[in-house]
Design a protein around this motif. Sequence first.
Motif, short mmCIF file in Angstrom:
data_model
loop_
_atom_site.label_atom_id
_atom_site.label_comp_id
_atom_site.label_asym_id
_atom_site.label_seq_id
_atom_site.Cartn_x
_atom_site.Cartn_y
_atom_site.Cartn_z
N MET A 84 0.84 -1.19 0.00
CA MET A 84 0.00 0.00 0.00
C MET A 84 0.88 1.25 0.00
O MET A 84 1.99 1.23 0.51
N ASN A 88 0.67 4.11 1.65
CA ASN A 88 0.15 4.88 2.77
C ASN A 88 0.90 4.51 4.04
O ASN A 88 1.84 3.70 4.00
N SER A 127 -5.83 12.16 3.16
CA SER A 127 -6.67 10.96 3.05
C SER A 127 -5.94 9.82 2.38
O SER A 127 -6.03 8.67 2.80
N SER A 128 -5.21 10.13 1.34
CA SER A 128 -4.45 9.11 0.63
C SER A 128 -3.37 8.49 1.51
O SER A 128 -3.19 7.27 1.53
N SER A 185 -5.30 6.81 4.93
CA SER A 185 -6.44 5.91 4.83
C SER A 185 -5.99 4.48 5.10
O SER A 185 -4.83 4.14 4.92
N HIS A 194 -6.58 1.87 3.46
CA HIS A 194 -6.51 0.99 2.29
C HIS A 194 -6.22 1.81 1.03
O HIS A 194 -7.15 2.20 0.32
N THR A 195 -4.96 2.13 0.76
CA THR A 195 -4.58 2.89 -0.43
C THR A 195 -3.59 2.07 -1.26
O THR A 195 -2.43 1.94 -0.88
N HIS A 196 -4.07 1.51 -2.35
CA HIS A 196 -3.19 0.77 -3.26
C HIS A 196 -2.76 1.69 -4.40
O HIS A 196 -3.24 2.82 -4.53
N ASP A 240 -5.10 3.83 -6.47
CA ASP A 240 -5.71 4.95 -5.74
C ASP A 240 -4.89 6.23 -5.86
O ASP A 240 -5.41 7.32 -5.59
N CYS A 241 -3.65 6.12 -6.29
CA CYS A 241 -2.83 7.32 -6.49
C CYS A 241 -3.36 8.18 -7.64
O CYS A 241 -2.99 9.34 -7.77
N PHE A 252 -6.15 9.45 -7.69
CA PHE A 252 -6.86 10.54 -7.04
C PHE A 252 -5.95 11.73 -6.75
O PHE A 252 -6.43 12.83 -6.47
#
Length: 171
Positions: free
Chosen positions: A7, A9, A65-66, A69, A71-73, A76-77, A79
């Motif tokens: 992840m 994060n 948040s990124s 959080s 759960h950021t894989h 998700d980047c 975003f």
Amino acid sequence: GVHAENMVNVRGLMSVLLPQGLALPLSFLAMVAGVVAVYFIWKRALVAPSDDRLSWAFALTVLISSLTSPHTHLPDCLFLIIPAAVTLCSSSLADAWKASPASMKLWSAGWLSYPGLSWIIFAACAALPSLSEHAPYLLLFVLNALMLSVGFCLFASDSAQPQRLSQHQPL
């Protein structure tokens, strides 16, 4: 499974560096700290709302948040285009080097070179088999954390001197 060690994060960082029994509670604390930070960012932004302050508060909210959080894989980047879209005044790297103050120059150049940097990170890590398989995720986490730090500096300077960022109209 979740593959927390892959992840981008705090949880990913903690999962690589610490035993899982410690990583999960510490990453939960980081998430709570992120929520508190977002509260204070918005509280400050709403004292004297302006388009700049609200844009920066929104950008920092997405970054925090990124990073915090649970759960950021890697996908998700995507975003992270949001902080760039609401704060950059140009999509030109040449214009980024003309930005002022220096922190805005770093912010602009960082976001505009982010896609290329991420490719370089993954290519370099793949070419160096001695690196951990988690190295690209950790390096992207560090890059995102650096961008958050620069964003905080810009937000703080904007709150103290609103006119400094007023010339930067979002894309």
